[in-house]
Scaffold this motif. Sequence first.
Motif, mmCIF file in Angstrom:
data_model
loop_
_atom_site.group_PDB
_atom_site.id
_atom_site.type_symbol
_atom_site.label_atom_id
_atom_site.label_comp_id
_atom_site.label_asym_id
_atom_site.label_seq_id
_atom_site.Cartn_x
_atom_site.Cartn_y
_atom_site.Cartn_z
ATOM 1 N N GLN A 45 0.829 -1.205 0.000
ATOM 2 C CA GLN A 45 0.000 0.000 0.000
ATOM 3 C C GLN A 45 0.865 1.256 0.000
ATOM 4 N N LEU A 46 1.981 1.201 0.713
ATOM 5 C CA LEU A 46 2.893 2.346 0.760
ATOM 6 C C LEU A 46 3.557 2.577 -0.600
ATOM 7 N N ARG A 47 3.925 1.498 -1.283
ATOM 8 C CA ARG A 47 4.627 1.609 -2.561
ATOM 9 C C ARG A 47 3.731 2.103 -3.682
ATOM 10 N N ARG A 48 2.465 1.785 -3.621
ATOM 11 C CA ARG A 48 1.570 1.988 -4.754
ATOM 12 C C ARG A 48 1.545 3.445 -5.204
ATOM 13 N N GLY A 49 1.867 3.653 -6.486
ATOM 14 C CA GLY A 49 1.786 4.983 -7.082
ATOM 15 C C GLY A 49 2.949 5.902 -6.777
ATOM 16 N N ARG A 50 3.934 5.431 -6.029
ATOM 17 C CA ARG A 50 5.046 6.314 -5.649
ATOM 18 C C ARG A 50 6.348 5.997 -6.383
ATOM 19 N N GLY A 51 6.452 4.853 -7.016
ATOM 20 C CA GLY A 51 7.726 4.467 -7.614
ATOM 21 C C GLY A 51 8.782 4.198 -6.570
ATOM 22 N N LEU A 52 8.366 3.756 -5.394
ATOM 23 C CA LEU A 52 9.267 3.517 -4.265
ATOM 24 C C LEU A 52 9.759 2.072 -4.307
ATOM 25 N N THR A 53 11.073 1.882 -4.169
ATOM 26 C CA THR A 53 11.654 0.543 -4.140
ATOM 27 C C THR A 53 11.926 0.166 -2.687
#
Length: 533
Positions: free
Chosen positions: A460-468
């Motif tokens: 949920q945190l990664r979604r839509g942020r491009g966070l690895t």
Amino acid sequence: MTASVDVLIVGAGPTGLALAAQLAADGVRPRLVDRSTDRVHESRALAIQPRTLEVLARFGVTDQLIADGNPAVRLHLHVRNRVLTLPMFDLGLADTAYPHLLFLSQAETERILCEHVRTSGVTVERGVELVDLRSTTDQVTCRLRHRDGREETVGARYVVGCDGAHSAVRRDAGIAFEGSSYPQTFVLADVEADGLTTGAAHAFLSDTGMLLFFPLGRPASWRLLVMRPPADPTPPDATVTLDQVQALTDGYTGGAVRLHDPVWMTNFRLHHRAARHYRAGRILLAGDAAHIHSPAGAQGMNTGIQDAVNLGWKLAHTLRGGGAAGLLDTYEPERAPIGRMVLRFTDRAFTIATSTNPLVRFARTRVAPAVIPLAARARAGRAFAFRTVAELDIRYRRSPLSVEGPRPPRRGPRAGDRLPDGPVVRDGRSTTLHQVTGAPGWHLLLCGPGRTWAAERVEQLRRGRGLTVHRLGAGDEPGTLHDPDGRALHRLGLGADAAALYLVRPDGHIGFRSGAEGWTALVGYLDRWLPPS
């Protein structure tokens, strides 16, 4: 007709090239212009610091720089008929893959960076001069003149001045350049020299100052730097002859070094100045356009490249809509204090090297030669002395981007610090933290047992942020980064057993850290600076 571009970079030296590389890595193709018709072919800046090698490794050029440079140089200190040998390699730096100063001509550094940006789809347009610019709230309108006299108007969302000490961008933006000039006149020369041990840098100390020889290889074997005597009436714009440089050299070496076959020689004056601001609306400054100082400590080009990397990812996030509206506002608060710190450091080093004050002369020729070898014997002592010069201790702890969440670890790097590098293993393969976090974008390190971090919350945190996201643990769970010897992460201050969060920015600095209780604060931080697209 007015052409449009997201970013116009004025100046294609190392700073402008590094900025173009960072933007291209983040999916932004800038326009890069330079009024010179060719890149530099003189040595100019000639040393690359460990931190600069780290940030350039993200573009894949560091291996080539090292292959073409000299990382195994030692310093021979000549003073009062003695020669002291000091290491400039294996400097006791355990948290970087590059524990050395790399000697490489600026001409070669630019060549390698030029080739990289070309393969990244960015063309260096030479013989193109910025004539003037006008800024509004929406864009910067620039008038460019080509070498054939043709003029064009370009509308840019942002303009970055990487055009050196005499920056046209800074001038037209109305940003003051405050400071003064040193009274001394210096001579620079790229020459051949007989009588010097090869593979080493040489410093000749005397009551009148210093004579320095640095190994180059190309365009000549040696770079010479020497100060003219204070009573020398030679004006800075006078032509330099080999006989003059030989006479200056004889004064320090007693005739032991003979010069020949000069490639380039010039007089020059040193300045210490800083721009009052690094930003005026949509106009920004980086490198020598923002700060110039003495070459003491080999800080100039390195500081400029790191300005560019800091600014580049923020510009890219802003242009793509992947960052907060105030992200660019953090550039000056982070980099201007570094520029001021470098000015102070180089000014003090310059004073020690050139002062005719009797106490300073005594310290330079008697105290320093006795103390420096003692400090250099211990690797820990070398590391302590070298870290500031190596630019590994640059921190942004007071930046709005640096946040300490609830119950952060008691030891190790803090928010705003550079993420240290060290060996880790993933799925049976050896790698390093910097290799793992070197891909473009933000990276989240989750330390501690895997059960600490629920998979659904992470997704949920990664979604839509491009966070690895990477997990750092003590076991061998698939995909988890763990210690090769059970202690590597602990030595870096990153415990694999205790739960902790480290959010790593695109430039390798830690933006947020906390204990396991910091998940809600982390979400708030990301919503502020990296909102979902």
